[in-house]
Design a protein around this motif. Structure first.
Motif, PDB file in Angstrom:
ATOM      1  N   TYR A  29     -10.854  -1.397   8.378  1.00 22.54           N
ATOM      2  CA  TYR A  29     -10.923  -0.123   9.067  1.00 22.54           C
ATOM      3  C   TYR A  29     -10.466   0.949   8.090  1.00 22.54           C
ATOM      4  CZ  TYR A  29     -11.060  -3.322  13.002  1.00 22.54           C
ATOM      5  OH  TYR A  29     -11.399  -4.329  13.849  1.00 22.54           O
ATOM      6  N   ARG A  30     -11.335   1.841   7.778  1.00 21.27           N
ATOM      7  CA  ARG A  30     -11.031   2.807   6.727  1.00 21.27           C
ATOM      8  C   ARG A  30     -11.658   4.148   7.057  1.00 21.27           C
ATOM      9  NH1 ARG A  30     -14.657  -0.932   4.901  1.00 21.27           N
ATOM     10  NH2 ARG A  30     -16.747  -0.165   4.414  1.00 21.27           N
ATOM     11  N   THR A  31     -11.180   5.147   6.400  1.00 24.48           N
ATOM     12  CA  THR A  31     -11.747   6.480   6.511  1.00 24.48           C
ATOM     13  C   THR A  31     -12.765   6.691   5.404  1.00 24.48           C
ATOM     14  OG1 THR A  31     -11.212   8.833   6.680  1.00 24.48           O
ATOM     15  CG2 THR A  31      -9.986   7.543   5.056  1.00 24.48           C
ATOM     16  N   GLU A  32     -13.581   7.668   5.583  1.00 25.17           N
ATOM     17  CA  GLU A  32     -14.576   8.001   4.575  1.00 25.17           C
ATOM     18  C   GLU A  32     -14.136   9.265   3.839  1.00 25.17           C
ATOM     19  OE1 GLU A  32     -17.107   6.187   3.720  1.00 25.17           O
ATOM     20  OE2 GLU A  32     -16.815   4.698   5.302  1.00 25.17           O
TER      21      GLU A  32
ATOM     22  N   ASP B  89       0.825  -1.207   0.000  1.00 24.85           N
ATOM     23  CA  ASP B  89       0.000   0.000   0.000  1.00 24.85           C
ATOM     24  C   ASP B  89       0.861   1.261   0.000  1.00 24.85           C
ATOM     25  OD1 ASP B  89      -2.607  -1.119  -0.016  1.00 24.85           O
ATOM     26  OD2 ASP B  89      -2.362  -1.676   2.072  1.00 24.85           O
TER      27      ASP B  89
ATOM     28  N   TRP C  44     -11.785   1.370  -3.677  1.00 21.93           N
ATOM     29  CA  TRP C  44     -10.498   0.906  -3.162  1.00 21.93           C
ATOM     30  C   TRP C  44     -10.529   0.780  -1.646  1.00 21.93           C
ATOM     31  CZ3 TRP C  44      -6.433   4.006  -0.707  1.00 21.93           C
ATOM     32  CH2 TRP C  44      -5.255   3.282  -0.509  1.00 21.93           C
ATOM     33  N   LEU C  45     -11.181   1.719  -0.973  1.00 21.75           N
ATOM     34  CA  LEU C  45     -11.245   1.675   0.488  1.00 21.75           C
ATOM     35  C   LEU C  45     -12.103   0.523   0.997  1.00 21.75           C
ATOM     36  CD1 LEU C  45     -11.567   5.481   1.318  1.00 21.75           C
ATOM     37  CD2 LEU C  45      -9.601   4.006   1.736  1.00 21.75           C
ATOM     38  N   GLU C  46     -12.967  -0.020   0.148  1.00 20.61           N
ATOM     39  CA  GLU C  46     -13.791  -1.153   0.568  1.00 20.61           C
ATOM     40  C   GLU C  46     -12.943  -2.382   0.879  1.00 20.61           C
ATOM     41  OE1 GLU C  46     -17.009  -1.418   1.199  1.00 20.61           O
ATOM     42  OE2 GLU C  46     -17.323   0.707   0.823  1.00 20.61           O
ATOM     43  N   ASN C  47     -11.688  -2.396   0.421  1.00 26.29           N
ATOM     44  CA  ASN C  47     -10.811  -3.540   0.677  1.00 26.29           C
ATOM     45  C   ASN C  47     -10.250  -3.533   2.098  1.00 26.29           C
ATOM     46  OD1 ASN C  47     -11.039  -4.508  -1.993  1.00 26.29           O
ATOM     47  ND2 ASN C  47      -9.499  -3.057  -2.689  1.00 26.29           N
ATOM     48  N   PHE C  48     -10.504  -2.472   2.861  1.00 25.69           N
ATOM     49  CA  PHE C  48      -9.956  -2.348   4.203  1.00 25.69           C
ATOM     50  C   PHE C  48     -11.065  -2.521   5.235  1.00 25.69           C
ATOM     51  CE2 PHE C  48      -7.180  -0.010   1.402  1.00 25.69           C
ATOM     52  CZ  PHE C  48      -5.912  -0.347   1.846  1.00 25.69           C
TER      53      PHE C  48
ATOM     54  N   GLN D 176     -13.572   5.192  -3.195  1.00 25.28           N
ATOM     55  CA  GLN D 176     -14.504   4.467  -2.329  1.00 25.28           C
ATOM     56  C   GLN D 176     -14.410   2.965  -2.568  1.00 25.28           C
ATOM     57  OE1 GLN D 176     -16.227   6.427  -0.141  1.00 25.28           O
ATOM     58  NE2 GLN D 176     -16.750   4.540   0.919  1.00 25.28           N
TER      59      GLN D 176
END
Length: 202
Positions: free
Chosen positions: A159-162, A73, A153-157, A151
């Motif tokens: 715990y993620r930020t919005e 990452d 890409w962040l679905e793969n985590f 959005q």
């Protein structure tokens, strides 16, 4: 890893012996070292060799193991940052060239408007309002696509930020300001020139 008080784990006929408890079925052993790291490793390696003389002693540090989980990452982030900077440079270089080209085409018009009493502000607004509209129209779908891609890409985590729309709004305003400064500089440079010279050109 921790220490507990002695307790009987085997037959009551047997004396208490040192015991090691592992969590789960992993073949790894976690050891916390305090003090000098080199001395601790040397001591563990010697103890391992005395107990398992035919097995190679391999070790790794927990912080390095955790760091390796994020290496991909981090590399991806650096690549995206580099590509973003290159894209920004190309975009604003193109904007600078286009603004210079269009301003040069309208030198006589600006000269005539200035002779007829147009002020610096009027000329700058005249030259920049179309750019503002074009950049706004081009930026909105680009930001929507970027927001959707980020959005996904962040679905793969876990715990993620919005991604907030406020951040996208700030980026839009910053883009428009940079565009206004770029085109406004060209317009003001021509507007401040002697209109006689402008009308004599070409």
């Amino acid at each position: 890893m921790g220490l507990v008080e002695d307790f009987q784990q085997g037959s009551l006929h047997a004396a208490l012996e040192p015991q090691l408890f592992r969590l789960g079925t992993t073949n790894r052993l976690a050891v916390k070292l305090t003090g000098d790291l080199a001395d601790g490793l040397e001591h563990i390696e010697e103890s391992w060799a005395s107990v398992f003389p035919n097995t190679t002693f391999n070790y790794s540090f927990l912080d390095d193991t955790l760091q390796n989980l994020f290496t991909a990452d981090q590399i991806r982030g650096r690549v995206f940052l580099l590509l973003s900077l290159v894209t920004l440079f190309i975009s604003f270089a193109g904007l600078y060239g286009l603004a210079a080209f269009l301003t040069k085409q309208r030198v006589k018009e600006i000269g005539i408007r200035k002779v007829l009493g147009a002020g610096l502000g009027n000329i700058v607004i005249l030259m920049t309002h179309r750019f503002l509209l074009l950049v706004a129209v081009a930026t909105l779908p680009a930001f929507m696509l970027a927001q959707y891609t980020m959005q996904e890409w962040l679905e793969n985590f876990a715990y993620r930020t919005e991604i907030s729309y406020g951040t996208l709004g700030v980026l839009l305003v910053a883009t428009l300001i940079i565009m206004f400064l770029t085109t406004g500089w060209h317009a003001s440079r021509v507007a401040l020139a002697n209109p006689v010279d402008s009308l004599r050109n070409e």
